[in-house]
Design a protein around this motif. Structure first.
Motif, PDB file in Angstrom:
ATOM      1  N   LYS C  23     -12.351  10.149  12.040  1.00 45.20           N
ATOM      2  CA  LYS C  23     -12.084   8.767  12.455  1.00 45.20           C
ATOM      3  C   LYS C  23     -12.455   7.795  11.331  1.00 45.20           C
ATOM      4  CE  LYS C  23     -13.160   5.535  16.189  1.00 45.20           C
ATOM      5  NZ  LYS C  23     -13.993   5.332  17.404  1.00 45.20           N
ATOM      6  N   LEU C  24     -13.619   8.000  10.734  1.00 47.54           N
ATOM      7  CA  LEU C  24     -14.073   7.111   9.653  1.00 47.54           C
ATOM      8  C   LEU C  24     -13.111   7.152   8.470  1.00 47.54           C
ATOM      9  CD1 LEU C  24     -17.895   7.916   9.788  1.00 47.54           C
ATOM     10  CD2 LEU C  24     -16.903   5.641  10.086  1.00 47.54           C
ATOM     11  N   ALA C  25     -12.550   8.315   8.189  1.00 47.30           N
ATOM     12  CA  ALA C  25     -11.593   8.437   7.082  1.00 47.30           C
ATOM     13  C   ALA C  25     -10.305   7.676   7.386  1.00 47.30           C
ATOM     14  CB  ALA C  25     -11.293   9.911   6.811  1.00 47.30           C
ATOM     15  N   ARG C  26      -9.914   7.684   8.649  1.00 51.97           N
ATOM     16  CA  ARG C  26      -8.648   7.038   9.017  1.00 51.97           C
ATOM     17  C   ARG C  26      -8.747   5.520   9.097  1.00 51.97           C
ATOM     18  NH1 ARG C  26      -6.526  11.406  13.503  1.00 51.97           N
ATOM     19  NH2 ARG C  26      -5.787  12.909  11.955  1.00 51.97           N
ATOM     20  N   VAL C  27      -9.902   5.025   9.469  1.00 56.92           N
ATOM     21  CA  VAL C  27     -10.033   3.581   9.678  1.00 56.92           C
ATOM     22  C   VAL C  27      -9.827   2.819   8.379  1.00 56.92           C
ATOM     23  CG1 VAL C  27     -11.649   1.758  10.283  1.00 56.92           C
ATOM     24  CG2 VAL C  27     -11.428   3.765  11.739  1.00 56.92           C
ATOM     25  N   ALA C  28     -10.276   3.368   7.261  1.00 57.39           N
ATOM     26  CA  ALA C  28     -10.110   2.654   5.984  1.00 57.39           C
ATOM     27  C   ALA C  28      -8.628   2.459   5.672  1.00 57.39           C
ATOM     28  CB  ALA C  28     -10.801   3.411   4.857  1.00 57.39           C
ATOM     29  N   VAL C  29      -7.818   3.463   5.956  1.00 52.83           N
ATOM     30  CA  VAL C  29      -6.372   3.338   5.756  1.00 52.83           C
ATOM     31  C   VAL C  29      -5.810   2.242   6.654  1.00 52.83           C
ATOM     32  CG1 VAL C  29      -4.151   4.510   6.029  1.00 52.83           C
ATOM     33  CG2 VAL C  29      -6.090   5.730   5.014  1.00 52.83           C
ATOM     34  N   LYS C  30      -6.244   2.263   7.904  1.00 53.77           N
ATOM     35  CA  LYS C  30      -5.802   1.276   8.894  1.00 53.77           C
ATOM     36  C   LYS C  30      -6.132  -0.138   8.442  1.00 53.77           C
ATOM     37  CE  LYS C  30      -5.763   1.512  13.962  1.00 53.77           C
ATOM     38  NZ  LYS C  30      -6.415   2.230  15.091  1.00 53.77           N
ATOM     39  N   MET C  31      -7.324  -0.306   7.902  1.00 55.13           N
ATOM     40  CA  MET C  31      -7.763  -1.653   7.511  1.00 55.13           C
ATOM     41  C   MET C  31      -7.086  -2.113   6.221  1.00 55.13           C
ATOM     42  SD  MET C  31     -11.823  -1.768   8.349  1.00 55.13           S
ATOM     43  CE  MET C  31     -12.431  -2.001  10.021  1.00 55.13           C
ATOM     44  N   THR C  32      -6.711  -1.172   5.360  1.00 56.26           N
ATOM     45  CA  THR C  32      -6.071  -1.545   4.100  1.00 56.26           C
ATOM     46  C   THR C  32      -4.589  -1.834   4.314  1.00 56.26           C
ATOM     47  OG1 THR C  32      -7.611  -0.078   2.969  1.00 56.26           O
ATOM     48  CG2 THR C  32      -5.711  -0.831   1.707  1.00 56.26           C
ATOM     49  N   GLN C  33      -3.975  -1.113   5.228  1.00 58.09           N
ATOM     50  CA  GLN C  33      -2.547  -1.300   5.487  1.00 58.09           C
ATOM     51  C   GLN C  33      -2.373  -1.721   6.948  1.00 58.09           C
ATOM     52  OE1 GLN C  33       0.538  -2.253   5.762  1.00 58.09           O
ATOM     53  NE2 GLN C  33       0.757  -1.289   3.764  1.00 58.09           N
ATOM     54  N   ALA C  34      -2.198  -3.029   7.168  1.00 61.68           N
ATOM     55  CA  ALA C  34      -2.214  -3.557   8.528  1.00 61.68           C
ATOM     56  C   ALA C  34      -0.903  -3.303   9.291  1.00 61.68           C
ATOM     57  CB  ALA C  34      -2.512  -5.060   8.497  1.00 61.68           C
ATOM     58  N   ASP C  35       0.202  -3.107   8.579  1.00 61.56           N
ATOM     59  CA  ASP C  35       1.502  -2.965   9.242  1.00 61.56           C
ATOM     60  C   ASP C  35       1.655  -1.550   9.812  1.00 61.56           C
ATOM     61  OD1 ASP C  35       4.198  -2.484   9.818  1.00 61.56           O
ATOM     62  OD2 ASP C  35       4.887  -3.820   8.233  1.00 61.56           O
ATOM     63  N   PRO C  36       1.706  -1.401  11.146  1.00 62.33           N
ATOM     64  CA  PRO C  36       1.758  -0.055  11.736  1.00 62.33           C
ATOM     65  C   PRO C  36       3.010   0.736  11.362  1.00 62.33           C
ATOM     66  CG  PRO C  36       1.958  -1.763  13.447  1.00 62.33           C
ATOM     67  CD  PRO C  36       1.639  -2.458  12.171  1.00 62.33           C
TER      68      PRO C  36
END
Lengths: 77, 77, 77, 77, 77, 77
Positions: C23-36
Motif C-alpha cells: 500500500k505504501l509503495a502504491r500511494v506515492a504513485v497515486k499522489m504523484t499522478q493525480a489523474d486516475p
C-alpha cells in the motif's frame, strides 16, 4: 580535494543536514570524474533529464539517512 | 530556497510523515534544477512514465525510513 | 487523499505488514499522478513489464524494512 | 493469497533467512501481477536478462537486511 | 543448493565480510537462474557492461551493510 | 586481491570515511571483472556517462552509511 570539506556530519537543523546530503551526493561524482569540462557537460545533460534528476534525488535520500542518524534526527530541537 | 522549509522531522502521524517524505523527495529535484520552466517540462514528462513514477516512489520510501525513525515509528500513538 | 489512510505502522502479523508495505509503495504513485485515467494506463503497462515489476518489488522491500522495524519485527509473536 | 504465507520473520539459520528473502522478493511480483500466464512469461524473460537478475538480487538483499535484523543476525548460533 | 553455504554471518575481519557480501550477491542470481549454461552467458555479458558491474556493486554494498552490522562493524579488532 | 586491503572500518574523520566508501565501491567492480584491460575500457566509458556516475555515487552513499555507523558517526570529534 586535499582540503577539508567534511569535518563533521553534525548540523544545526534538518534543513542544513539536507543541504549537506546534496553536497555528499555531488562529491562522489567530482571524485570519479576529475575533468571539470566533462563534468560541466554531464551536468548540463542530466539537469534536463527526469530520470537522472530522480536518480540524484535517490542518492541524496540515502545520504540524508546517514546525516539524520548522525544528528539523532535533531530530536532535541 | 533560503527560507526555512524543514524545521523538524517530527510529525504528528505516520500519514503526515509520509507527506513530508514526498516533500523531501521533491526538494532534491528543485535544488538540482533551478529553472522552473524546465522543471515543469520534466514533471509533465515523468508523470506519464511508469518507470519514473516508480523511481520517485523509491525515493519517497527511503525518506519515509528516515522520517519514521525520527518519529520512533509513532509508537506512542 | 484527505481522509486518514495511514493511522499507524503497527500490524498484527508480518504478513499484514507486508500488505501495508505494498500500500505504501502504491500511494506515492497515486499522489504523484493525480489523474486516475493515466494511472490506469500506467498500471496496465507496467504490469506486463518485468523491469517495472521488479522495481515495484524493490520499493515494497524498502517499505517493509520500515514497517518491520516499527513492529519490532513481530518478535513477541 | 488469502492463506498465511508469512507467519514470522524468524528462521533457524542465516541460510533459511536468505531463502525467506527470496520468497519475500517474489511475493511482491505475484501480488502486483495476478495473472499467472503473464507472470510465467515475465519469468521466462527476465531469467535470461542479466539486468533483471541483478535487480532481483538487489531486492533480495534489501529483504535479507530486514530478515537478518529480525533474527538479531543469528548471533546466538 | 541443498548443502550449507551460509552457516553464519560472522567473519574475522571486514575484508572477509566483504568477500561474504560478494557471495551473497551472487547466490541470488544462482537461485533465480538454475541453468548453469545460461548463467555463464549472462556472466560473460555483464562483465563487459559498466552498468551491470555498478549494479552488482550496489547489491554487494547492501549485503555489506548487513554483514557489517552482524559483526558489530568489527569494532573489537 | 590476496593482500589485506580492508583491515578496519574505523577512520579518523568523516572525510576519510567517505574516501573509504569510494574504495569499497570500486573493489566490487575489481573483483567482478578481473581483466584490467576491460576494466580500463569500462572506466573510460562510464566516466563520461552521467547515469553511470550517479549510479556509482549511489553505491558510495550505501557504503558511507555503513562506514559512518561503524564510526558512530564520528560523534566524539
Amino acid at each position: 580535494m586535499d582540503e577539508t570539506w567534511l569535518p563533521t556530519l553534525r548540523t544545526e537543523t534538518p534543513q542544513e543536514g539536507y543541504a549537506l546530503s546534496i553536497k555528499l551526493a555531488r562529491v562522489a561524482v567530482k571524485m570519479t570524474q576529475a575533468d571539470p569540462a566533462i563534468r560541466d557537460d554531464l551536468c548540463a545533460l542530466y539537469e534536463k533529464d527526469a530520470d537522472a534528476l530522480i536518480a540524484v534525488s535517490s542518492v541524496v535520500a540515502t545520504h540524508f539517512q546517514t546525516v539524520a542518524a548522525a544528528n539523532d534526527y535533531w530530536r532535541d530541537k
